[in-house]
Design an enzyme around this catalytic site. Structure first.
Site, mmCIF file in Angstrom:
data_model
loop_
_atom_site.group_PDB
_atom_site.id
_atom_site.type_symbol
_atom_site.label_atom_id
_atom_site.label_comp_id
_atom_site.label_asym_id
_atom_site.label_seq_id
_atom_site.Cartn_x
_atom_site.Cartn_y
_atom_site.Cartn_z
ATOM 1 N N ARG A 92 33.339 26.687 29.755
ATOM 2 C CA ARG A 92 33.309 26.774 31.224
ATOM 3 C C ARG A 92 32.249 25.851 31.827
ATOM 4 O O ARG A 92 32.410 25.374 32.953
ATOM 5 C CB ARG A 92 33.061 28.228 31.652
ATOM 6 C CG ARG A 92 33.258 28.485 33.166
ATOM 7 C CD ARG A 92 33.211 29.968 33.467
ATOM 8 N NE ARG A 92 33.517 30.262 34.862
ATOM 9 C CZ ARG A 92 32.633 30.695 35.752
ATOM 10 N NH1 ARG A 92 31.361 30.869 35.393
ATOM 11 N NH2 ARG A 92 33.000 30.955 36.999
ATOM 12 N N ILE A 140 35.269 27.835 41.360
ATOM 13 C CA ILE A 140 35.817 28.202 40.055
ATOM 14 C C ILE A 140 35.783 29.721 40.013
ATOM 15 O O ILE A 140 34.764 30.340 40.337
ATOM 16 C CB ILE A 140 35.005 27.578 38.897
ATOM 17 C CG1 ILE A 140 35.632 27.938 37.540
ATOM 18 C CG2 ILE A 140 33.545 27.958 38.936
ATOM 19 C CD1 ILE A 140 34.975 27.216 36.364
ATOM 20 N N SER A 141 36.903 30.335 39.670
ATOM 21 C CA SER A 141 37.022 31.789 39.770
ATOM 22 C C SER A 141 36.079 32.514 38.814
ATOM 23 O O SER A 141 35.686 31.997 37.767
ATOM 24 C CB SER A 141 38.462 32.224 39.483
ATOM 25 O OG SER A 141 39.345 31.777 40.480
ATOM 26 N N GLN A 142 35.736 33.726 39.193
ATOM 27 C CA GLN A 142 34.971 34.629 38.346
ATOM 28 C C GLN A 142 35.692 34.803 37.007
ATOM 29 O O GLN A 142 36.900 35.001 36.970
ATOM 30 C CB GLN A 142 34.856 35.977 39.059
ATOM 31 C CG GLN A 142 34.190 37.073 38.278
ATOM 32 C CD GLN A 142 34.314 38.413 38.982
ATOM 33 O OE1 GLN A 142 34.910 38.508 40.059
ATOM 34 N NE2 GLN A 142 33.769 39.454 38.377
#
EC number: 2.1.1.77
Length: 225
Positions: free
Chosen positions: A48, A74-76
């Protein structure tokens, strides 16, 4: 289903991006209710920290959304894992993602060996995502277009993942879902959104239910370079 990603040395990470830090994130996701081991392994494997600005790399394995520019995030990781876990339940082969963003969600799906198609309306974000996919040796199909129209020429899709919120599920995307397929998308306005799962049954009927409360950026129309 096991992750198939072969990482370059720079993707492994050190310090705050090390494997130990990733393992702690996976432990937190498991404690938060993610149970599918294939999903957890993909989260563990996909780096990530390579999908965000270097200045934020020390926060890459926190369970939180992070800015990626252009008003996007950027999503959780929990949300990425929950959406991935949901679509894996229908054993998909071909998946459409609406809203490439940083490319992280597509990379997680691609690491699971799925045939991934992803559409992004912001050209700069898509160019960066493509570089990341190439660096990781991932064969993910990308398109610069209005995500609300999907990618009909490659449909129907076994699963569709939408990474931005609309007031209601988009009919055009539902039409691109194969029989037996599943669409997962955030639905709602700025103040309240729900992650909705929609299934198209073999008899053509539609069934949907809410998975969790979520917060996403809005699903917008049009294109930007």
């Amino acid at each position: 289903m096991s992750p198939r990603l072969r990482l370059q040395p720079e993707a492994v990470g050190i310090g705050m991006t090390s494997q130990r830090v990733r393992d702690r994130l996976v432990d937190r996701l498991r404690e938060a209710g993610i149970v599918d081991e294939s999903t957890l392994n993909a989260i563990r494997v996909v780096p990530r920290h390579l999908f965000i600005d270097e200045a934020l790399a020390s926060r890459a394995y926190e369970d939180t959304a992070l800015p990626i520019g252009h008003g996007q995030t950027i999503s959780q990781p929990w949300v990425v894992a929950r959406m991935t876990e949901a679509v894996l339940q229908v054993a998909p082969k071909r998946v459409l993602e609406v809203g490439t963003g940083s490319g992280y969600q597509a990379a997680v799906l691609g690491a699971l060996g799925l045939e991934v198609y992803t559409v992004e309306r912001i050209g700069d974000l898509l160019r960066q995502a493509r570089k990341r996919f190439r660096a990781l040796g991932m064969n993910i199909r990308t398109k610069h277009d209005d995500g609300r129209v999907g990618w009909a020429e490659h449909g129907p899709f076994d699963a569709i993942v939408v990474t931005a919120a609309a007031p209601a599920l988009v009919d055009v995307l539902i039409e691109q879902l194969a029989e037996g397929g599943r669409l997962v998308a955030p639905v709602g306005g700025p103040s309240a959104q729900s992650l909705v799962q929609l299934d198209r049954r073999a008899d053509g009927s539609i069934e949907q239910h809410v998975l969790a409360p979520v917060t996403f950026v809005p699903l917008l129309s049009g294109m930007l370079d």
